[in-house]
Design a protein around this motif. Structure first.
Motif, PDB file in Angstrom:
ATOM      1  N   GLN A 167       0.834  -1.205   0.000  1.00 32.13           N
ATOM      2  CA  GLN A 167       0.000   0.000   0.000  1.00 32.13           C
ATOM      3  C   GLN A 167       0.865   1.251   0.000  1.00 32.13           C
ATOM      4  O   GLN A 167       0.578   2.232  -0.684  1.00 32.13           O
ATOM      5  N   ARG A 168       1.926   1.214   0.783  1.00 33.11           N
ATOM      6  CA  ARG A 168       2.810   2.375   0.868  1.00 33.11           C
ATOM      7  C   ARG A 168       3.526   2.599  -0.476  1.00 33.11           C
ATOM      8  O   ARG A 168       3.673   3.728  -0.939  1.00 33.11           O
ATOM      9  N   ARG A 169       3.937   1.514  -1.092  1.00 33.79           N
ATOM     10  CA  ARG A 169       4.612   1.642  -2.395  1.00 33.79           C
ATOM     11  C   ARG A 169       3.650   2.203  -3.455  1.00 33.79           C
ATOM     12  O   ARG A 169       4.062   2.975  -4.319  1.00 33.79           O
ATOM     13  N   LEU A 170       2.372   1.802  -3.366  1.00 39.99           N
ATOM     14  CA  LEU A 170       1.395   2.335  -4.326  1.00 39.99           C
ATOM     15  C   LEU A 170       1.199   3.836  -4.113  1.00 39.99           C
ATOM     16  O   LEU A 170       1.101   4.605  -5.075  1.00 39.99           O
ATOM     17  N   ALA A 171       1.147   4.253  -2.844  1.00 33.19           N
ATOM     18  CA  ALA A 171       1.001   5.684  -2.543  1.00 33.19           C
ATOM     19  C   ALA A 171       2.226   6.446  -3.061  1.00 33.19           C
ATOM     20  O   ALA A 171       2.102   7.517  -3.673  1.00 33.19           O
ATOM     21  N   GLU A 172       3.409   5.860  -2.853  1.00 32.26           N
ATOM     22  CA  GLU A 172       4.642   6.482  -3.353  1.00 32.26           C
ATOM     23  C   GLU A 172       4.654   6.520  -4.879  1.00 32.26           C
ATOM     24  O   GLU A 172       5.168   7.444  -5.487  1.00 32.26           O
ATOM     25  N   ALA A 173       4.081   5.464  -5.484  1.00 33.37           N
ATOM     26  CA  ALA A 173       4.041   5.397  -6.946  1.00 33.37           C
ATOM     27  C   ALA A 173       3.225   6.564  -7.510  1.00 33.37           C
ATOM     28  O   ALA A 173       3.622   7.194  -8.495  1.00 33.37           O
ATOM     29  N   ASP A 174       2.111   6.879  -6.848  1.00 34.01           N
ATOM     30  CA  ASP A 174       1.289   7.998  -7.304  1.00 34.01           C
ATOM     31  C   ASP A 174       2.083   9.301  -7.224  1.00 34.01           C
ATOM     32  O   ASP A 174       2.016  10.154  -8.114  1.00 34.01           O
ATOM     33  N   ASP A 175       2.833   9.417  -6.140  1.00 36.65           N
ATOM     34  CA  ASP A 175       3.669  10.589  -5.923  1.00 36.65           C
ATOM     35  C   ASP A 175       4.731  10.715  -7.017  1.00 36.65           C
ATOM     36  O   ASP A 175       4.969  11.791  -7.576  1.00 36.65           O
ATOM     37  N   GLU A 176       5.355   9.579  -7.322  1.00 35.27           N
ATOM     38  CA  GLU A 176       6.417   9.533  -8.328  1.00 35.27           C
ATOM     39  C   GLU A 176       5.837   9.844  -9.726  1.00 35.27           C
ATOM     40  O   GLU A 176       6.393  10.649 -10.468  1.00 35.27           O
ATOM     41  N   LEU A 177       4.695   9.199 -10.046  1.00 35.10           N
ATOM     42  CA  LEU A 177       4.075   9.397 -11.366  1.00 35.10           C
ATOM     43  C   LEU A 177       3.676  10.860 -11.586  1.00 35.10           C
ATOM     44  O   LEU A 177       3.720  11.352 -12.714  1.00 35.10           O
TER      45      LEU A 177
END
Ligand code: 5GP
Length: 202
Positions: free
Chosen positions: A155-165
């Protein structure tokens, strides 16, 4: 090192992507292809305070260090860039990067958007590339297929992914890693298009 490599300064590349986008395998494949055509590019080995995952080797995947050691490195200005990602410190050695560039080797930094911003601010010569997953659903599927992360980490990686994208537009180039071989081809083309020693760029 051949003559062509020793005459030119290496090119610095930054490659960012949300975790699960396939950045590491893609970049390794491209470095191999470049080597097959006589161009030496190397992955920079970052420093991190996170624990090694199973199979990771100290000094190859990362330099795994304590928070105290990392902070001491910050204090003496040892990092070209550094950032906190997932509550862990990550940083790129300034001296190591400079040494390889001065030796004519291209250096690839696999770093996040915060680090990319810092490198861009310090160097005009950097080429920045963002690798996107085909979709967020596919990213989630890839993250779940990794045995190493539990649900909270995913879940944390997905949240970070949104941030990165959300930062993808800050990069010079964007590649979608849908079909792996096509993405390798596209990435290799970027490397040749930005080769400072144009001989190999036929
Ligand atoms: P991981 O822990 O999965 O290996 O990496 C997590 C994230 O940290 C990835 O987005 C990766 O690109 C980023 N990262 C790895 N090394 C560095 C570094 O030296 N500096 C910065 N800013 N980010 C890094």
């Amino acid at each position: 090192m051949n003559d062509c490599q020793s005459q030119r300064r290496g090119q610095l590349y930054v490659i960012s992507a949300p975790s699960g986008a396939g950045k590491t395998s893609l970049t390794h494949a491209v470095i191999e292809r470049l080597a097959a055509r006589g161009r030496k590019a190397r992955f920079s080995v970052s420093y991190t305070t996170r624990a090694a995952r199973p199979g990771e080797v100290d000094g190859e995947d990362y330099h795994f260090v304590s928070v105290a050691d990392f902070e001491a490195m910050i204090a003496v200005g040892a990092f070209l860039e550094h950032a906190r990602v997932f509550d862990r410190h990550y940083g790129t050695s300034a001296a190591e990067t400079e040494r390889w560039l001065a030796h004519g080797q291209d250096v690839v930094l696999d770093i996040d958007w915060q680090g990319a911003r810092q490198v861009r601010a310090r160097s005009e010569d950097v080429v920045t590339i963002f690798i996107r997953p085909p979709s967020r659903e596919e990213l989630e599927r890839r993250l779940r297929s990794r045995a190493s992360d539990d649900d909270a980490q995913i879940q944390r990686r997905l949240a970070e992914a949104d941030d990165e994208l959300a930062r993808a537009d800050e990069y010079d180039y964007q590649i979608v890693n849908d079909v792996f071989d096509d993405a390798v081809e596209a990435l290799e083309q970027i490397f040749w298009a930005t080769d400072p020693g144009a001989q190999g760029a036929s």
